[in-house]
Design an enzyme around this catalytic site. Structure first.
Site, mmCIF file in Angstrom:
data_model
loop_
_atom_site.group_PDB
_atom_site.id
_atom_site.type_symbol
_atom_site.label_atom_id
_atom_site.label_comp_id
_atom_site.label_asym_id
_atom_site.label_seq_id
_atom_site.Cartn_x
_atom_site.Cartn_y
_atom_site.Cartn_z
ATOM 1 N N PRO A 1 0.927 -1.195 0.075
ATOM 2 C CG PRO A 1 -0.811 -1.433 1.753
ATOM 3 C CD PRO A 1 0.429 -2.052 0.909
ATOM 4 N N GLY A 2 0.500 2.168 -0.972
ATOM 5 C CA GLY A 2 1.367 3.482 -1.026
ATOM 6 C C GLY A 2 2.436 3.366 -2.162
ATOM 7 N N GLY A 3 2.554 2.411 -2.835
ATOM 8 C CA GLY A 3 3.545 2.289 -3.829
ATOM 9 C C GLY A 3 3.103 3.327 -4.844
ATOM 10 C CE LYS A 4 -1.193 1.111 -9.018
ATOM 11 N NZ LYS A 4 -1.030 -0.112 -8.011
ATOM 12 C CG ASP A 22 -7.194 1.699 1.736
ATOM 13 O OD1 ASP A 22 -8.010 1.057 1.953
ATOM 14 O OD2 ASP A 22 -6.380 1.428 0.697
ATOM 15 C CG ASP A 49 -16.893 4.044 -0.021
ATOM 16 O OD1 ASP A 49 -16.209 3.986 -0.841
ATOM 17 O OD2 ASP A 49 -17.989 3.401 0.455
ATOM 18 C CG ASP A 64 -4.366 1.161 -7.276
ATOM 19 O OD1 ASP A 64 -4.642 0.237 -8.328
ATOM 20 O OD2 ASP A 64 -3.728 0.903 -6.370
ATOM 21 C CB CYS A 117 -3.572 -4.894 -10.763
ATOM 22 S SG CYS A 117 -4.811 -5.667 -9.304
#
Length: 183
Positions: A1-4, A22, A49, A64, A117
């Site tokens: 979580p948080g990569g993008k 999130d 949300d 995402d 994805c």
């Protein structure tokens, strides 16, 4: 979580502000940890949300989207046993709700990227097409190629959709579409 989110913050050279939204507080804590580890200070993790969030307007939005994850099965093979057609249908409905809500949060000159994805059309181009035919009639798919590295330009089809497949280029399966308001 948080990569993008952290990647976007790095592209922004730590200027401006970025909200990482999130519903899961555990994932948000990992966003905080990763941001701190990387020395990134412009990310604000916010629990909420995306299908209902309405706190502010944004210049740019990255959705995402929660999806079936069928494009990343080689990295998460256990997903083969937990996914079904019902999973895809449930995700599709949620994805459309998120897309409809988030476009309301976009400033007039803003741009939105919808990404998954998964390789499933029901969660990808079908969501975009349904949106554009319904509540998104004021939007259009924008050509993402000017914003992509040269090596990724070939991954955009004639409709303007970015996609990768697990059997091509040794990559996971991803989808993306850039939306802007019509002039």
């Amino acid at each position: 979580p948080g990569g993008k989110a952290t990647h976007l913050a790095e592209l922004m050279k730590s200027r401006g502000s970025l909200i990482a939204l999130d519903v899961d507080p555990v994932r948000l804590e990992r966003v905080r940890e990763n941001s701190e580890r990387l020395g990134i200070t412009i990310i604000s993790p916010v629990q909420g949300d995306a299908a209902r969030y309405d706190e502010e307007k944004f210049d740019k939005i990255l959705i995402d989207a929660p999806c079936s994850g069928l494009g990343v099965l080689r990295r998460h093979p256990d997903g083969r046993w937990h996914k079904s057609e019902r999973t895809i249908e449930e995700r599709r409905k949620l994805q459309l709700q998120i897309l409809e809500n988030c476009t309301r949060l976009l400033k007039p000159e803003g741009a939105l990227v919808y990404a998954t994805c998964t390789t499933e059309p029901e969660e990808n181009e079908d969501v975009i097409i349904r949106f554009l035919a319904g509540k998104g009639q004021g939007f259009m798919v924008d050509d993402p190629r000017p914003f992509l590295p040269q090596a990724a330009v070939q991954l955009v089809d004639k409709a303007g959709f970015f996609r990768t497949f697990p059997h091509e280029l040794d990559m996971d399966g991803f989808f993306g579409a850039r939306l802007v308001r019509k002039n």
